[in-house]
Enzyme design. Structure first.
Site, PDB file in Angstrom:
ATOM      1  N   THR A  24       0.590  -1.698  -0.366  1.00 54.18           N
ATOM      2  CA  THR A  24      -0.367   0.044  -0.084  1.00 54.18           C
ATOM      3  C   THR A  24       1.250   0.988   0.324  1.00 54.18           C
ATOM      4  OG1 THR A  24      -1.304  -1.340   1.273  1.00 54.18           O
ATOM      5  CG2 THR A  24      -2.488   1.176   1.013  1.00 54.18           C
ATOM      6  N   SER A  25       2.048   1.500   1.439  1.00 59.91           N
ATOM      7  CA  SER A  25       2.837   2.601   0.947  1.00 59.91           C
ATOM      8  C   SER A  25       3.656   2.990  -0.011  1.00 59.91           C
ATOM      9  CB  SER A  25       3.106   2.618   2.493  1.00 59.91           C
ATOM     10  OG  SER A  25       2.067   2.569   3.610  1.00 59.91           O
ATOM     11  N   VAL A 244      13.453  -9.956   0.229  1.00 54.86           N
ATOM     12  CA  VAL A 244      15.052  -8.877   0.643  1.00 54.86           C
ATOM     13  C   VAL A 244      14.973 -10.434   1.850  1.00 54.86           C
ATOM     14  CG1 VAL A 244      15.004  -7.024   1.124  1.00 54.86           C
ATOM     15  CG2 VAL A 244      14.026  -6.966  -0.975  1.00 54.86           C
ATOM     16  N   HIS A 543      -4.153  -3.895  11.681  1.00 56.49           N
ATOM     17  CA  HIS A 543      -4.026  -3.530  11.541  1.00 56.49           C
ATOM     18  C   HIS A 543      -2.423  -2.754  12.552  1.00 56.49           C
ATOM     19  CE1 HIS A 543      -8.232  -2.061  11.390  1.00 56.49           C
ATOM     20  NE2 HIS A 543      -7.675  -2.710   9.753  1.00 56.49           N
ATOM     21  N   HIS A 586      -9.493   1.866  10.512  1.00 58.55           N
ATOM     22  CA  HIS A 586      -9.115   0.841   9.549  1.00 58.55           C
ATOM     23  C   HIS A 586      -8.663   2.350   9.151  1.00 58.55           C
ATOM     24  CE1 HIS A 586     -12.839  -1.744  10.529  1.00 58.55           C
ATOM     25  NE2 HIS A 586     -12.557  -0.589  11.362  1.00 58.55           N
TER      26      HIS A 586
END
Length: 606
Positions: A24-25, A244, A543, A586
């Site tokens: 997402t980021s 990684v 979360h 959220h």
């Protein structure tokens, strides 16, 4: 150059930026960095590209990818000492899009005060005004279609919504009969309805938007918004199947004695490979994997690293600490269907219905357009003001005593001071209620013809703190995850207040005439029975934050306000792990905000 297919294509290439994780980021960050044609970016992702995959694209299949290693890391959690010794599992997205490809579509923004707390903890520039700017930059809001507004008119304020961002957001079609029962009941109990919860005031009831594209009714997520439209940029490189294992360090340090990253090592198949970074290595691997990779790279507590035979390159004991996690509990009610045709996900228990609904979705019709829309965020005092005030007072006295004795560190005491101020404020939320249109976590298929409403509760501001640490020097071993659920008994008491509040709805219309409790059921009558039900059934809310906290170094911080890892010249963390104190929301919008803001920080040379 578009999608890379083999590590051999990296031979003799260097990149300005290596982003670890196409989630997402990470994709938000990489997409914005590659807007500058002079920035050459490589994104490394352990999972695959999903492509046109109905398990990812089609809504209303909540949890359909969970447990499938193609999509899900499936992180095990150690037995929870304070929660009946149950072993939990934390699903997390593995593939291009990360967890935005498997989340429950909830597009939620936190209260302004929760974001302003980041700045109070020592992070200039991390406040609600900045959050609002970047959340609107990520969002393309579509007002609800007429099919929704005809059934459930509701309000919104355009000034709180983004209009041209990469992520499509709108209101789903179905489940509004359930939302109306819930929201009208709370209204009859004196709970306000929020005009629009996306402007920093979320206390009350509201209908939430979901990250779906109303043209196709498919999932809109980081892969479709930030990568696919830009995948042919010659400076945007993505390699999948690249796990990684560690950051690689130069033999030299900078003039201030900081470590300098030269690139990363990653595993593809059974072979180790190296990718070289000229400017920065950026970890966007999520709140579980980012601290894990740092420890595998020799960054963390020397005491922990010594146990797993990893030489300490940088003493940074905050890595993997301060872990905070929302988690769910729920009560289930059978709906009276004699007076209303409630459209719920229970209907998918009929294989023929499910097959037909999937066919209809291809025509942008049918029940697969259902989302999770009914929400309430309420102060703890909403349940029983005198009882909850006494509960908060007991917590405050306990924290003060343990801080004075040294059991609670001054750094954690700063966080608790903010949490206590929220708990005492009758205008700020501590309790969350979510309407799920069906039998949530049903142990067996619902009886034919029966429909259910589940009211989920979420612990927004946990007092308990956990940790995530490497348990071996093998990068393919999962880290040890211990959220310490209910280590602080106050968290359990807050869940108990949630359950009691939900049960109080049966005294108020229209809930009273429409809903009959199924779980935990009439045999659970005492506080102890309800607490045992909560401890036995509760699950993660996906979360996790805090494992690479953005805090001053002396307060256990891992990254500074520019998201740079302390003691390094050119390593940053850009994902939810940097959130230092949990928020009543959220988390996908916050993940996009972090990626968007980080891109501007880097472009500004900070």
């Amino acid at each position: 150059m578009p999608l890379l297919t083999t590590p051999d294509e990296l031979a003799n290439k260097t990149f300005d930026y290596i982003v670890v994780g196409a989630g997402t980021s990470g994709l938000a960050l990489a997409s914005r960095l590659t807007e500058d044609a002079g920035s050459n970016v490589l994104v490394l992702e352990a999972g695959a590209v999903y492509g046109d995959d109905p398990l990812v694209d089609v809504p209303s299949q909540f949890g359909a990818t969970f447990g499938n290693p193609k999509y899900d890391w499936g992180f095990p959690v150690v037995k929870q000492e304070h929660a009946n010794n149950i072993e939990h599992n934390w699903p997390r997205g593995k593939g291009v899009g990360g967890s935005s490809a498997m989340n429950f579509f909830c597009w939620i923004k936190p209260p302004a005060e929760d974001v302003d707390a980041f700045e109070k903890l020592g992070n200039p520039g991390w406040n609600w005004n900045e959050f609002e700017k970047y959340s609107k930059k990520s969002e393309k809001f579509h007002p609800a279609v007429k099919e929704v507004t005809d059934k459930y008119p509701h309000t919104y304020d355009e000034k709180f919504r983004g209009t041209d961002g990469p992520i499509n957001v709108t209101d789903p079609i179905h489940a509004h009969t359930l939302d109306k029962i819930f929201i009208d009941t709370l209204g009859n109990k004196g709970i306000k309805h929020v005009t629009d919860p996306y402007g920093g005031d979320v206390t009350g009831t509201y209908l939430a938007s979901n990250n779906v594209d109303p043209k196709t009714w498919k999932r809109s997520y980081s892969a479709t918004g930030y990568w696919l439209p830009h995948q042919d940029r010659p400076n945007f490189h993505l390699l999948t199947g690249a796990h990684v294992s560690r950051v690689l360090w130069s033999d030299e340090k900078d003039a201030d004695g900081n470590l300098i990253a030269s690139g990363v090592e990653f595993i593809s198949g059974d072979k180790k490979n190296v990718a070289t970074a000229m400017k920065e290595v950026i970890l966007s691997a999520g709140a579980i994997k980012s601290p894990h990779i740092l420890e595998l790279s020799g960054v963390g507590s020397s005491e922990i690293l010594k146990k797993i035979d990893i030489p300490t390159k940088l003493e940074l004991p905050g890595v993997g600490e301060n872990v905070q996690e929302h988690h769910f509990a729920w009560l289930v009610y059978e709906l009276d269907t004699t007076n209303a045709d409630h459209q719920t996900l229970d209907q998918f228990a009929d294989p023929e219905f499910a097959k037909e609904s999937l066919r209809l979705h291809g025509e942008a019709k049918g029940l697969h357009r259902t989302g999770i829309t009914g929400f309430a965020f309420l102060p703890l005092s909403s349940r029983a003001p005198e009882e909850t005030a006494a509960l908060i007072d007991t917590l405050e006295k306990d924290i003060k005593a343990r801080t004075a004795s040294g059991e609670i560190s001054p750094a954690l005491a700063k966080q608790y001071e903010i949490q206590l101020s929220v708990l005492k404020d009758d205008k700020l939320p501590d309790m969350e209620f979510i309407i799920f249109p069906g039998y949530f976590m049903a142990r067996e298929p619902p009886a034919p013809g029966k429909r259910y409403i589940s009211i989920l509760t979420s612990l927004n501001h946990p007092i308990s703190r956990g940790h995530i640490h490497a348990k071996s020097n093998n990068p393919e071993d999962h880290p040890e995850i211990n959220p310490n659920y209910f280590k602080e008994n106050f968290d359990l008491k807050v869940f108990l207040e949630h359950a009691k509040f939900i049960r109080s709805l049966t005294d108020t219309e229209p809930f009273k005439s429409n809903c009959t409790e199924v779980q935990p059921g009439p045999n659970a009558t005492t506080d102890e029975q309800l607490e045992d039900y909560i401890k036995t059934t509760h699950i993660t809310t996906f979360h996790t934050v805090g494992s690479c906290s953005m805090l001053p170094r002396e307060d256990g911080g891992v990254v500074d306000p520019n998201l740079k890892v302390y003691g390094t010249k050119n390593v940053r963390v850009v994902d939810l792990s940097v959130v230092p104190l949990h928020v009543a929301a959220h988390m996908q919008t916050t993940a996009y905000v972090i990626g968007e803001k980080a891109a501007d920080i880097i472009k500004a040379g900070n």
